[in-house]
Design a protein around this motif. Structure first.
Motif, PDB file in Angstrom:
ATOM      1  N   ARG A   1       8.742  26.552   2.478  1.00 23.45           N
ATOM      2  CA  ARG A   1       9.455  27.790   2.796  1.00 23.45           C
ATOM      3  C   ARG A   1      10.091  27.707   4.182  1.00 23.45           C
ATOM      4  O   ARG A   1      11.243  28.120   4.374  1.00 23.45           O
ATOM      5  CB  ARG A   1       8.484  28.976   2.700  1.00 23.45           C
ATOM      6  CG  ARG A   1       9.124  30.323   2.995  1.00 23.45           C
ATOM      7  CD  ARG A   1       8.135  31.445   2.729  1.00 23.45           C
ATOM      8  NE  ARG A   1       7.906  31.594   1.296  1.00 23.45           N
ATOM      9  CZ  ARG A   1       8.672  32.344   0.504  1.00 23.45           C
ATOM     10  NH1 ARG A   1       9.728  32.978   1.001  1.00 23.45           N
ATOM     11  NH2 ARG A   1       8.405  32.452  -0.762  1.00 23.45           N
ATOM     12  N   HIS A   2       9.364  27.179   5.156  1.00 24.12           N
ATOM     13  CA  HIS A   2       9.916  27.041   6.505  1.00 24.12           C
ATOM     14  C   HIS A   2      11.177  26.179   6.507  1.00 24.12           C
ATOM     15  O   HIS A   2      12.123  26.457   7.243  1.00 24.12           O
ATOM     16  CB  HIS A   2       8.875  26.424   7.437  1.00 24.12           C
ATOM     17  CG  HIS A   2       7.781  27.364   7.807  1.00 24.12           C
ATOM     18  ND1 HIS A   2       6.603  26.931   8.390  1.00 24.12           N
ATOM     19  CD2 HIS A   2       7.661  28.708   7.669  1.00 24.12           C
ATOM     20  CE1 HIS A   2       5.812  27.974   8.605  1.00 24.12           C
ATOM     21  NE2 HIS A   2       6.426  29.051   8.167  1.00 24.12           N
TER      22      HIS A   2
ATOM     23  N   THR B   1       3.999  26.812   2.391  1.00 23.80           N
ATOM     24  CA  THR B   1       4.542  27.402   3.614  1.00 23.80           C
ATOM     25  C   THR B   1       5.492  26.432   4.300  1.00 23.80           C
ATOM     26  O   THR B   1       6.554  26.830   4.806  1.00 23.80           O
ATOM     27  CB  THR B   1       3.396  27.778   4.566  1.00 23.80           C
ATOM     28  OG1 THR B   1       2.565  28.744   3.921  1.00 23.80           O
ATOM     29  CG2 THR B   1       3.932  28.363   5.864  1.00 23.80           C
ATOM     30  N   ARG B   2       5.147  25.163   4.314  1.00 24.60           N
ATOM     31  CA  ARG B   2       6.023  24.155   4.904  1.00 24.60           C
ATOM     32  C   ARG B   2       7.364  24.130   4.169  1.00 24.60           C
ATOM     33  O   ARG B   2       8.432  24.110   4.803  1.00 24.60           O
ATOM     34  CB  ARG B   2       5.351  22.781   4.818  1.00 24.60           C
ATOM     35  CG  ARG B   2       6.217  21.608   5.305  1.00 24.60           C
ATOM     36  CD  ARG B   2       6.488  21.661   6.782  1.00 24.60           C
ATOM     37  NE  ARG B   2       7.249  20.499   7.226  1.00 24.60           N
ATOM     38  CZ  ARG B   2       7.686  20.318   8.461  1.00 24.60           C
ATOM     39  NH1 ARG B   2       7.448  21.231   9.388  1.00 24.60           N
ATOM     40  NH2 ARG B   2       8.367  19.230   8.793  1.00 24.60           N
TER      41      ARG B   2
ATOM     42  N   GLN C   1      -2.806  31.636  -5.297  1.00 26.97           N
ATOM     43  CA  GLN C   1      -2.308  32.538  -4.273  1.00 26.97           C
ATOM     44  C   GLN C   1      -2.531  34.003  -4.650  1.00 26.97           C
ATOM     45  O   GLN C   1      -2.411  34.886  -3.799  1.00 26.97           O
ATOM     46  CB  GLN C   1      -0.826  32.281  -4.016  1.00 26.97           C
ATOM     47  CG  GLN C   1      -0.545  30.869  -3.493  1.00 26.97           C
ATOM     48  CD  GLN C   1       0.929  30.626  -3.206  1.00 26.97           C
ATOM     49  OE1 GLN C   1       1.649  31.521  -2.780  1.00 26.97           O
ATOM     50  NE2 GLN C   1       1.378  29.401  -3.442  1.00 26.97           N
TER      51      GLN C   1
ATOM     52  N   LEU D   1      -0.973  24.295   3.040  1.00 29.04           N
ATOM     53  CA  LEU D   1       0.218  24.355   3.891  1.00 29.04           C
ATOM     54  C   LEU D   1       1.513  23.944   3.195  1.00 29.04           C
ATOM     55  O   LEU D   1       2.595  24.314   3.656  1.00 29.04           O
ATOM     56  CB  LEU D   1       0.028  23.468   5.132  1.00 29.04           C
ATOM     57  CG  LEU D   1      -0.515  24.154   6.380  1.00 29.04           C
ATOM     58  CD1 LEU D   1      -0.619  23.161   7.528  1.00 29.04           C
ATOM     59  CD2 LEU D   1       0.365  25.334   6.813  1.00 29.04           C
TER      60      LEU D   1
END
Length: 377
Positions: A279-280, A276-277, A255, A273
């Protein structure tokens, strides 16, 4: 079945020898698997393995005398050549440095200001070959000064994700770059044990960054002092990620904008993903300051893009040698010095919570926690 606990005490040589004696059959099975992979998938002969094992023994002695003593004791206790044991602990370099590619993990750290308990939380799913599940266990060590470590470990190896009595923990994620090479550098799994042998965050950084490296890898480190940092390392370069809104999430791609070519981002299942998944799924509770270990467990059981999601299941279309799943799922409370663990698949199993302070008490047993929720059954 969740992994057994192997607890050993004494000098590092004594602890290694006792570990070797108690896990000799598991070591034999683990060696059989990796020697086959070294031969068939990395093209390494038996002589090559012994030669590189000798190299990594010398590296261990230069990197950390306690780690070297434990490895030598383990080999003696298990009745195996020490070069085979050091080769096992350098299996990332033995395999990936020759062009072999495989899978990794999803990791999460949460700062205390964002948790209901005010504790630092650290967690991950370890995605690897299912065949390694039965030869993996929780290793607890306590040296003559009372310093203790609790870590997941494949038989014959000394570390993976874990925590120590100083309240410092680490999670591991595979990374692969065009800088990876063979040679006499510090193997990734030595770095993990080096972090777990550290009493402070500062010393942990030096154990990872101020050494010659020959492979890429990610180390998500956090402590009971309330801080977390992600170290993306590769030969001769490294990058750092700090928490955003109280969270760090990571998987199997770089990253940070480092001068290298990422060899994993395009092929690792959903790596682009998964962070991010995660974190969501966690950000609302983190923003409210109410995030609990149960929220992390729900995230680690997530099936988005099944079978390649955070909770990884075997893809039936993939050959046996390439099969990967979430072999173990780990959640750590660093302030409480607690580690909770579930075997594959974590979506179908409760976790077992172990308290570091109780591990060396005869008859110590874990507490069952995080039962299966209806939507994950």
């Amino acid at each position: 079945m969740n992994p057994p606990l192997i607890a050993v005490e004494g000098t590092y040589e004594e602890m290694g020898a006792e570990l070797g004696r108690r896990t000799s059959e598991l070591v034999a099975r683990s060696l059989e698997t990796y020697l086959r992979r070294f031969r068939d998938q990395a093209g390494l002969s038996d002589a090559d393995v012994l030669r590189w094992g000798a190299t990594y023994l010398d590296v261990a002695r230069g990197y950390d005398a306690d780690i070297a003593a434990m490895l030598e004791g383990l080999a003696a206790g298990a009745g195996r050549p020490v070069e085979h044991i050091t080769a096992l602990n350098a299996r990332t370099e033995m395999l990936y440095g020759t062009g072999y590619r495989d899978e990794g993990c999803t990791s999460v750290a949460v700062l205390p200001k964002h948790t209901r308990s005010g504790h630092t939380l650290l967690a991950q799913n370890w995605d690897w070959h299912p065949e390694q599940g039965p030869v993996t266990f929780l290793l607890a060590t306590r040296d003559t000064e009372g310093f203790a470590v609790l870590t997941l470990a494949e038989a014959g190896m000394l570390a993976k994700s874990g925590l120590n009595s100083a309240g410092l923990g680490v999670c591991a994620n595979l990374l692969v770059s065009d800088r990876d090479k063979g040679g006499a550098g510090v193997p990734y799994h030595y770095l993990l044990r080096g972090v777990l042998q550290s009493r402070t965050m500062s010393k942990a950084h030096r154990r990872v960054l101020d050494v010659p490296r020959i492979s890429s890898g990610n180390l998500l480190i956090a402590d009971a002092g309330g801080e977390a940092i992600d170290l993306e390392v590769a030969p001769e370069v490294f990058g750092t990620l700090l928490p955003q809104d109280g969270l760090i999430t990571h998987s199997n791609h770089f990253q940070c904008p480092l001068p290298l070519v990422d060899r994993k981002a395009a092929t690792s299942a959903l790596t682009l993903l998964r962070p991010t998944r995660a974190r969501h799924l966690l950000e609302d509770a983190a923003a409210a300051g109410t995030l609990e270990p149960a929220d992390i467990v729900r995230t680690l059981r997530d099936h988005y893009s099944h079978p390649d999601g955070i909770c990884r299941h075997v893809d039936p279309d993939v050959g046996k040698d390439e099969q990967v799943s979430s072999v173990y799922s780990v959640v750590m409370d660093l302030d409480a010095r607690e580690l909770s663990i579930a075997a594959h698949p974590p979506c179908e199993r409760p976790y077992e919570r172990w308290r570091l302070a109780e591990l060396f008490t005869p008859g110590a047993e874990p507490e069952i926690c995080f039962p299966i929720e209806e939507d994950h059954a």
